[in-house]
Design a protein around this motif. Structure first.
Motif, PDB file in Angstrom:
ATOM      1  N   LEU A   1       0.853  -1.192   0.000  1.00 13.88           N
ATOM      2  CA  LEU A   1       0.000   0.000   0.000  1.00 13.88           C
ATOM      3  C   LEU A   1       0.887   1.240   0.000  1.00 13.88           C
ATOM      4  N   GLU A   2       0.532   2.203  -0.843  1.00 12.64           N
ATOM      5  CA  GLU A   2       1.159   3.509  -0.733  1.00 12.64           C
ATOM      6  C   GLU A   2       0.670   4.158   0.570  1.00 12.64           C
ATOM      7  N   GLU A   3       1.550   4.910   1.226  1.00 12.58           N
ATOM      8  CA  GLU A   3       1.191   5.486   2.529  1.00 12.58           C
ATOM      9  C   GLU A   3      -0.070   6.340   2.458  1.00 12.58           C
ATOM     10  N   GLN A   4      -0.286   7.046   1.354  1.00 14.05           N
ATOM     11  CA  GLN A   4      -1.453   7.928   1.268  1.00 14.05           C
ATOM     12  C   GLN A   4      -2.766   7.152   1.358  1.00 14.05           C
ATOM     13  N   VAL A   5      -2.739   5.852   1.061  1.00 11.22           N
ATOM     14  CA  VAL A   5      -3.944   5.027   1.191  1.00 11.22           C
ATOM     15  C   VAL A   5      -4.497   5.110   2.614  1.00 11.22           C
ATOM     16  N   LEU A   6      -3.602   5.208   3.592  1.00 10.41           N
ATOM     17  CA  LEU A   6      -4.005   5.230   4.994  1.00 10.41           C
ATOM     18  C   LEU A   6      -4.753   6.498   5.360  1.00 10.41           C
ATOM     19  N   ARG A   7      -4.627   7.534   4.540  1.00 13.63           N
ATOM     20  CA  ARG A   7      -5.211   8.838   4.865  1.00 13.63           C
ATOM     21  C   ARG A   7      -6.354   9.234   3.934  1.00 13.63           C
ATOM     22  N   HIS A   8      -6.643   8.459   2.923  1.00 14.82           N
ATOM     23  CA  HIS A   8      -7.790   8.747   2.065  1.00 14.82           C
ATOM     24  C   HIS A   8      -9.055   8.343   2.818  1.00 14.82           C
ATOM     25  N   GLN A   9      -9.871   9.318   3.184  1.00  8.51           N
ATOM     26  CA  GLN A   9     -11.022   9.041   4.034  1.00  8.51           C
ATOM     27  C   GLN A   9     -12.158   8.422   3.247  1.00  8.51           C
ATOM     28  N   ILE A  10     -12.466   7.187   3.587  1.00 11.04           N
ATOM     29  CA  ILE A  10     -13.604   6.455   3.035  1.00 11.04           C
ATOM     30  C   ILE A  10     -14.552   6.194   4.196  1.00 11.04           C
ATOM     31  N   GLY A  11     -15.725   6.821   4.176  1.00 14.97           N
ATOM     32  CA  GLY A  11     -16.601   6.756   5.332  1.00 14.97           C
ATOM     33  C   GLY A  11     -16.269   7.867   6.311  1.00 14.97           C
ATOM     34  N   ASP A  12     -16.819   7.795   7.519  1.00 13.76           N
ATOM     35  CA  ASP A  12     -16.561   8.850   8.497  1.00 13.76           C
ATOM     36  C   ASP A  12     -15.284   8.556   9.279  1.00 13.76           C
ATOM     37  N   PRO A  13     -14.817   9.500  10.111  1.00 15.89           N
ATOM     38  CA  PRO A  13     -13.572   9.275  10.863  1.00 15.89           C
ATOM     39  C   PRO A  13     -13.597   8.022  11.726  1.00 15.89           C
ATOM     40  N   SER A  14     -14.741   7.724  12.309  1.00 16.98           N
ATOM     41  CA  SER A  14     -14.848   6.520  13.135  1.00 16.98           C
ATOM     42  C   SER A  14     -14.601   5.263  12.306  1.00 16.98           C
ATOM     43  N   ALA A  15     -15.169   5.231  11.098  1.00 19.48           N
ATOM     44  CA  ALA A  15     -14.959   4.086  10.205  1.00 19.48           C
ATOM     45  C   ALA A  15     -13.491   3.967   9.812  1.00 19.48           C
ATOM     46  N   MET A  16     -12.826   5.102   9.621  1.00 15.37           N
ATOM     47  CA  MET A  16     -11.409   5.067   9.262  1.00 15.37           C
ATOM     48  C   MET A  16     -10.559   4.570  10.427  1.00 15.37           C
ATOM     49  N   ARG A  17     -10.868   4.986  11.641  1.00 17.31           N
ATOM     50  CA  ARG A  17     -10.111   4.480  12.788  1.00 17.31           C
ATOM     51  C   ARG A  17     -10.266   2.972  12.912  1.00 17.31           C
ATOM     52  N   ALA A  18     -11.509   2.500  12.754  1.00 10.98           N
ATOM     53  CA  ALA A  18     -11.750   1.054  12.839  1.00 10.98           C
ATOM     54  C   ALA A  18     -11.031   0.318  11.720  1.00 10.98           C
ATOM     55  N   GLN A  19     -10.996   0.933  10.540  1.00  7.39           N
ATOM     56  CA  GLN A  19     -10.323   0.297   9.413  1.00  7.39           C
ATOM     57  C   GLN A  19      -8.817   0.188   9.667  1.00  7.39           C
ATOM     58  N   LEU A  20      -8.216   1.213  10.196  1.00 10.46           N
ATOM     59  CA  LEU A  20      -6.779   1.179  10.462  1.00 10.46           C
ATOM     60  C   LEU A  20      -6.450   0.207  11.588  1.00 10.46           C
ATOM     61  N   ASP A  21      -7.322   0.112  12.586  1.00  7.03           N
ATOM     62  CA  ASP A  21      -7.134  -0.909  13.637  1.00  7.03           C
ATOM     63  C   ASP A  21      -7.217  -2.303  13.039  1.00  7.03           C
ATOM     64  N   HIS A  22      -8.151  -2.486  12.131  1.00  7.36           N
ATOM     65  CA  HIS A  22      -8.311  -3.786  11.470  1.00  7.36           C
ATOM     66  C   HIS A  22      -7.061  -4.120  10.648  1.00  7.36           C
ATOM     67  N   LEU A  23      -6.494  -3.120  10.011  1.00  7.13           N
ATOM     68  CA  LEU A  23      -5.272  -3.333   9.233  1.00  7.13           C
ATOM     69  C   LEU A  23      -4.152  -3.827  10.140  1.00  7.13           C
TER      70      LEU A  23
END
Length: 282
Positions: free
Chosen positions: A175-197
């Motif tokens: 993954l390119e690092e910017q993938v981690l910061r492209h917001q898909i969904g709301d901030p809560s969904a992004m936090r959960a997604q990064l935890d899942h990663l």
């Protein structure tokens, strides 16, 4: 890397055109006389001979019938189907809905033992949470005017991801690092997604590499692509998915993946990048 992701499909279309040209010449025709014998306008035979148009099955039968070469029809139809499948418009894939699109790849995934996935814009499907997948597929479906079967499509995608936990499968994600910061969904969904990663990185079947934005580039950022063993590459574009089957091109994608992997960090450095990105969504 190949100069164009369409090159494999183009090569097959050119090969069909060359076969048609050989059949025509062996029968003593040229483009004009063959068109007359087939009852076509001369421009049609010209388009077929120059690979500007992919012939229909009926076109191939007519061509071979005129040239007394009906024994070659089946091979030509097979080649034509291969060329057609190499470039598949998303619109065509979506006629039966996003759920069908998810399920259509299950057999391919189950028959692949080594999955190599490069993503420059999004978290790969195998690593997505239901919330991230829902937000992404909703966006995707709206853009392409796909039938509204979002809930079923998300369920199908998440069920497909069970392969990560089955023995005998290996997954390498870049993954390119910017993938981690492209917001898909709301901030809560992004936090959960990064935890899942972070959780998925602990699986024995899975390797997750992150290419830092500060890494000296050995290769430029590319369209997302998936390598299935050493047999097939699928490149994802805005308008279509491109199937690359030419061995020489597959080899270049494998080389490109290796070059990308050399730029990536894994383990603790990758986790630090994920944790840093998570701070953006607090």
């Amino acid at each position: 890397m190949p100069s164009s992701p369409y090159s494999s499909a183009r090569q097959v279309r050119l090969a069909i055109a060359e076969r048609l040209r050989e059949i025509m010449r062996d029968a003593g025709y040229n483009g004009r006389s063959l068109a007359e014998a087939a009852g076509w306008h001369e421009s049609k035979s010209s388009r077929l001979l120059h690979a500007k148009t992919l012939p229909s099955n009926e076109d191939l039968r007519t061509w071979c019938q005129v040239c007394s070469a009906l024994d070659q029809v089946d091979d030509l139809i097979s080649m034509s189907r291969t060329a057609e499948s190499m470039y598949v418009e998303w619109k065509r894939l979506h006629r039966t809905g996003l759920k069908q699109l998810q399920e259509s790849k299950v057999s391919l995934y189950e028959n692949t033992r080594l999955h190599r996935v490069y993503c420059s814009q999004l978290i790969p499907g195998f690593l997505q949470t239901p919330e991230y997948a829902w937000a992404l597929l909703k966006m995707f479906g709206n853009f392409h005017n796909a039938p509204d079967d979002l809930e079923a499509a998300v369920a199908a995608r998440i069920t497909r991801n069970d392969l990560l936990h089955r023995p005998g499968y290996r997954f390498k994600f870049l993954l390119e690092e910017q993938v981690l910061r492209h917001q898909i969904g709301d901030p809560s969904a992004m936090r959960a997604q990064l935890d899942h990663l972070l959780a998925m990185a602990k699986l024995p079947s899975t390797s997750i590499g992150i290419i830092p934005v500060t890494a000296p580039r050995r290769l430029w950022a590319l369209e997302a692509f998936n390598i299935f063993d050493d047999n097939l590459v699928q490149v994802e574009l805005l308008t279509a998915t491109v199937n690359v089957t030419q061995p020489s091109e597959i080899a270049l994608y494998i080389k490109g993946f290796a070059d990308m992997a050399a730029m990536a960090v894994v383990g603790a450095p990758a986790k630090r990048l994920i944790h840093a990105a998570k701070q953006d969504f607090l």
